[in-house]
Structure formats: C-alpha cells, structure tokens
Design a protein around this motif. Structure first.
Motif, short mmCIF file in Angstrom:
data_model
loop_
_atom_site.label_atom_id
_atom_site.label_comp_id
_atom_site.label_asym_id
_atom_site.label_seq_id
_atom_site.Cartn_x
_atom_site.Cartn_y
_atom_site.Cartn_z
N GLY A 165 -33.46 -2.51 -83.73
CA GLY A 165 -32.24 -3.31 -83.63
C GLY A 165 -30.99 -2.46 -83.51
N HIS A 166 -31.09 -1.20 -83.91
CA HIS A 166 -29.91 -0.35 -83.87
C HIS A 166 -29.91 0.60 -82.68
CE1 HIS A 166 -28.63 -2.23 -87.48
NE2 HIS A 166 -29.84 -2.03 -87.99
N MET A 167 -30.73 0.27 -81.70
CA MET A 167 -30.62 0.99 -80.43
C MET A 167 -29.31 0.58 -79.77
SD MET A 167 -32.95 0.79 -77.04
CE MET A 167 -34.41 1.28 -77.90
N ARG A 175 -19.20 -4.56 -82.87
CA ARG A 175 -19.52 -3.75 -84.04
C ARG A 175 -20.75 -4.34 -84.74
NH1 ARG A 175 -17.88 -1.96 -89.46
NH2 ARG A 175 -17.38 0.24 -89.25
N CYS A 176 -21.63 -3.45 -85.14
CA CYS A 176 -22.86 -3.86 -85.81
C CYS A 176 -22.71 -3.72 -87.32
CB CYS A 176 -24.00 -2.97 -85.31
SG CYS A 176 -25.61 -3.34 -86.01
N GLY A 177 -23.54 -4.42 -88.06
CA GLY A 177 -23.53 -4.31 -89.53
C GLY A 177 -23.77 -2.88 -90.00
N CYS A 178 -24.40 -2.07 -89.15
CA CYS A 178 -24.72 -0.68 -89.55
C CYS A 178 -23.50 0.23 -89.40
CB CYS A 178 -25.87 -0.15 -88.71
SG CYS A 178 -25.42 0.25 -87.01
N GLY A 179 -22.43 -0.27 -88.78
CA GLY A 179 -21.21 0.53 -88.62
C GLY A 179 -21.00 1.06 -87.21
N GLY A 182 -22.21 -1.75 -80.42
CA GLY A 182 -23.08 -1.99 -79.28
C GLY A 182 -24.57 -1.88 -79.54
N CYS A 183 -24.98 -1.93 -80.82
CA CYS A 183 -26.42 -1.98 -81.11
C CYS A 183 -26.97 -3.28 -80.52
CB CYS A 183 -26.68 -2.02 -82.61
SG CYS A 183 -26.15 -0.56 -83.52
N ILE A 184 -28.23 -3.26 -80.13
CA ILE A 184 -28.85 -4.47 -79.58
C ILE A 184 -28.76 -5.62 -80.58
CG2 ILE A 184 -31.18 -3.65 -80.21
CD1 ILE A 184 -30.42 -5.79 -77.13
#
Ligand code: ZN
Length: 333
Positions: A165-167, A175-179, A182-184
């Motif tokens: 998911g963080h590709m 912005r993704c929850g991981c920081g 553009g993560c999938i």
C-alpha cells in the motif's frame, strides 16, 4: 485427548473475529465483536482475551486439545518478537502481544500482519490454492498486501515485507497516513475513492451522490458508489476507473520485481464492481510491466472473505508447529 484445534483471530481496528479451526482448517466456531481501535491497550487486550477464553471454554468442555493461538493484526510484526510495531489504527503500538498471550494461555502463539495472513489464507485454501508465486492486494480503508514467493510467505528482514500500500505511484499525490505523498493507499484505497467522490458531491459534480450523502464520508460505501454511477454520476465512474488504473500501475511494478503467477485482489470495491473492475485493473497492470512477464499473470478475486486472515494465521501457526494442513497445498491443478 480429543482432536486438535486452533483459535485464530482477525484483530482489526473496528472489529474482532475470533474463530476455531480444526487441522483441516474447517471453521467450527466464531465470535465477532466490535473494537474501538482508539481504546487503551488494556481494553483491547482484555477484549481479545475474553474472546479467546470463551472459545477455549467451549473446546475444553468437549475435552479437545488446543494446538495454539494465531493472530492477524493491522501492523508489521517481527515474527520472533511478536510485537505490534506500527499500527496507526489500533492503540497497541509496542505491545508485546505474543508474550502476553503465551503467558496467559500457556500455548504456542503466532502473531502475523493481517494482509500477510490473508494472502496466505487465500494461498492455502482460497483463490490462490495450487499456485506458488502469489501476491495478495486488499483494498479497504487502506491497501494491504502480502507476498507468497516460491510457496512460502515472504516476511523480509523484520516482518515488514508486503507493505504494498505504500508503494509510491505519484510523487505529487495525496498525503498518505504514513507521511509520504502519492502512496497507492492514499490514491486508490476505498477511503481515497470516498474522499474523491465526496469532493465531487460537494462541488456539484455528482448530484445523485450529493442527494444521498450529506457530508458524512463514512457513509460512502462501495454500494452507494455503485448506486451513484447507476444514477448517472459519470464523474464518480471516472474516479472508480482511475482507482483500478492506479492499482494496475502498482501491480505492474510488482510484476517486474516478483514475476508472480497470480494476484488475488480483495475488498469491498472488488466485490461490488466485480469482473469489469478486475479486467480494468488487469489491463492497466499489463500496460505497466514487461510484456513478456505480463502474458501469464492472472488477476482473480479473493474467495475467503472475512475468514481469510484468521485462516491464514492458523495455517502459519500449523506450519510453525510442523502440523500439515490436509489440503494438497502447493500442488497445481
Ligand atoms: Zn503510505
């Protein structure tokens, strides 16, 4: 001593599914309860222990033998330590869940990342049964993934492999929850689709959806998205198609890296939009990888539904204990 059983739990941020399986992975019993992921570790852990105790009590009444406890959690897990490493949606970060369960229940315990367990479940008993090189991709509020390489779950150096998911598929993306951006997961999860179609509803570009919705993003489930498309919200259809195209981009990258035979894709959108959605994902995947590698890659829907995680965790525990699942695993056809 009676037959042997495993208690296996899918511990999510909103619900807990605790099941009992025999060594053929036949489900014999199940308890479901709600979890508020923001609760304190003690509350979540007590709830978990209560569910396990209830199931064990039923077992011991029949004089049967508990082989162990297997757990799928929404976090990377170092298999040796059994500690929940990074779970944004469940307040158990750093919690030594394996050691605590072992101490309490005095039996072998396995703790695994939920998407890894789900992929393994599909590999042992579901849509990927009989294949050796399988990638699982589960599209929900996030995007979870798992890798089965050469017939075994691939965990990487620290149990964190398969965080597909963080590709990153778009450098300037959301912005993704991981920081990162553009993560999938931030671009094409069900939640990302919900955010996009909510934007359409607010700006008057999805009138049907706006009429049904109010401003409650949690009301945007796959079923409502499908209804909006049926009722002429064409922009919503574009968002759904784009999510399929983006999943395909991520999968095309994975094809080039892992040369899999099969992708198992799951989640509410896949269930809702079915074959056309999967075909669109597949077409995009093929457009974004080496043609020679793309030729034989199949994309199929997950089969086990909400049993996949518990079933996969149970199977992984059996592997660890050297007990074989009676299912003909690994043999094609
Ligand atoms: Zn991310």
């Amino acid at each position: 001593m009676g037959p042997s059983y495993i208690v296996a739990i899918d511990l999510g941020a909103t619900k807990l599914l605790a099941s009992v399986f025999d060594t053929r992975l036949k489900k014999l019993d199940r308890i479901k309860c709600n979890v508020a992921g923001s609760e304190s570790p003690k509350v979540v852990f007590d709830l978990l222990c209560q569910a396990i105790s209830d199931l064990i009590e039923n077992l011991s009444m029949s004089g049967d033998n508990l082989l162990g406890i297997a757990l799928g959690v929404p976090s990377p897990v170092d298999p040796a330590k059994g500690v929940i490493e990074n779970s944004p949606n469940l307040a158990l970060n750093g919690f030594p869940i394996k050691a605590r369960l072992k101490e309490l229940f005095k039996c072998p315990v396995l703790v695994e990342n939920d998407a890894n367990a789900g992929t393994y479940g599909e590999f042992i008993m579901g849509a990927a049964k009989g294949y050796k090189h399988v990638i699982g991709l589960f599209q929900g509020s996030g995007i979870g993934g798992g890798l089965v390489l050469n017939g075994a779950l691939y965990r990487g150096a620290n149990g964190g492999a398969g965080e597909l998911g963080h590709m990153i598929i778009q450098l300037e993306g959301r912005r993704c929850g991981c920081g990162h951006y553009g993560c999938i997961e931030a671009m094409a999860s069900r939640l990302a689709v919900a955010k996009d179609v909510m934007g359409l509803a607010i700006s008057g570009q999805a009138p049907y959806l706006a009429s049904k919705l109010g401003h409650d993003i949690t009301a945007i489930r796959s079923g409502l998205i499908a209804k909006a498309i049926e009722n002429g919200d064409d922009k919503v259809a574009e968002v759904v198609n784009r999510s399929a195209d983006q999943l395909g981009i991520a999968m095309g990258n994975l094809v080039n890296i892992f040369n899999p035979e099969l992708f198992v894709v799951g989640g509410g959108m896949v269930e809702q939009f079915g074959k056309p959605y999967i075909e669109r994902i597949s077409a995009s995947m093929k457009a974004y990888c080496t043609p020679y590698l793309a030729e034989n890659v199949k994309v199929v829907p997950a089969k086990l539904g909400d049993d996949a995680i518990a079933m996969g965790a149970a199977a992984l525990l059996m592997d660890e204990l050297g007990v074989s699942v009676v299912s003909g695993r690994g043999k094609k056809g």
